[in-house]
Motif scaffolding. Structure first.
Motif, mmCIF file in Angstrom:
data_model
loop_
_atom_site.group_PDB
_atom_site.id
_atom_site.type_symbol
_atom_site.label_atom_id
_atom_site.label_comp_id
_atom_site.label_asym_id
_atom_site.label_seq_id
_atom_site.Cartn_x
_atom_site.Cartn_y
_atom_site.Cartn_z
ATOM 1 N N HIS A 12 0.804 -1.228 0.000
ATOM 2 C CA HIS A 12 0.000 0.000 0.000
ATOM 3 C C HIS A 12 0.839 1.282 0.000
ATOM 4 O O HIS A 12 0.454 2.294 0.603
ATOM 5 C CB HIS A 12 -0.980 0.019 1.170
ATOM 6 C CG HIS A 12 -1.767 -1.247 1.300
ATOM 7 N ND1 HIS A 12 -2.684 -1.643 0.365
ATOM 8 C CD2 HIS A 12 -1.732 -2.222 2.238
ATOM 9 C CE1 HIS A 12 -3.198 -2.801 0.723
ATOM 10 N NE2 HIS A 12 -2.634 -3.177 1.857
ATOM 11 N N THR A 52 5.217 -0.095 5.056
ATOM 12 C CA THR A 52 3.793 -0.208 4.751
ATOM 13 C C THR A 52 3.096 1.147 4.835
ATOM 14 O O THR A 52 3.340 1.930 5.757
ATOM 15 C CB THR A 52 3.126 -1.180 5.744
ATOM 16 O OG1 THR A 52 3.764 -2.444 5.633
ATOM 17 C CG2 THR A 52 1.641 -1.328 5.470
ATOM 18 N N ASN A 53 2.259 1.430 3.849
ATOM 19 C CA ASN A 53 1.421 2.641 3.805
ATOM 20 C C ASN A 53 2.196 3.947 3.676
ATOM 21 O O ASN A 53 1.652 5.018 3.963
ATOM 22 C CB ASN A 53 0.494 2.736 5.024
ATOM 23 C CG ASN A 53 -0.528 1.639 5.053
ATOM 24 O OD1 ASN A 53 -1.062 1.240 4.018
ATOM 25 N ND2 ASN A 53 -0.805 1.126 6.235
ATOM 26 N N ALA A 70 6.827 2.900 8.473
ATOM 27 C CA ALA A 70 5.436 2.651 8.094
ATOM 28 C C ALA A 70 4.558 3.859 8.412
ATOM 29 O O ALA A 70 4.774 4.558 9.406
ATOM 30 C CB ALA A 70 4.910 1.424 8.819
ATOM 31 N N ASN A 71 3.596 4.115 7.542
ATOM 32 C CA ASN A 71 2.594 5.187 7.690
ATOM 33 C C ASN A 71 3.181 6.590 7.618
ATOM 34 O O ASN A 71 2.528 7.549 8.017
ATOM 35 C CB ASN A 71 1.798 5.014 8.989
ATOM 36 C CG ASN A 71 1.089 3.694 9.042
ATOM 37 O OD1 ASN A 71 0.364 3.337 8.111
ATOM 38 N ND2 ASN A 71 1.306 2.935 10.094
#
Length: 106
Positions: A12, A52-53, A70-71
């Motif tokens: 993602h 991720t993300n 991540a994020n």
């Protein structure tokens, strides 16, 4: 967009080197076109890992052998050999080749 050798991404991940134009509030955004300069691009150098993300937007350069947590949202350049995270992403630590240790940024 230029992605170097050995770049890894988690699921993602979103990368964009342009954005929608929004100059006139009386006109629907989708009718105002896209904003991207002639030289705008995203460059992700060799060996970098995007967690991720992760979102990468705008005219940014992520250096080689970086880790983006991540994020995170990357809106500005990240130097080589750094760990960055957050929204917007900030450099948390950088590898020092003289001391052979990771140094934290404050």
């Amino acid at each position: 967009m230029i992605i170097g050798k050995g770049v890894l991404t988690g699921p993602h991940v979103f990368i964009a080197d342009h954005n929608h134009e929004y100059r006139n509030p009386d006109v629907y955004i989708y009718k105002q076109g896209c904003r991207a300069g002639k030289d705008d691009r995203v460059l992700i150098d060799d060996g970098t890992w995007l967690g991720t993300n992760v979102v990468v937007v705008g005219n940014v350069h992520i250096g080689k052998q970086c880790v983006i947590g991540a994020n995170s949202v990357v809106t500005k350049d990240i130097p080589d050999y750094c760990v960055a995270a957050g929204s917007p992403a900030k450099v948390l630590k950088r590898y020092n080749f003289e001391s052979k240790e990771w140094e934290r940024f404050r």
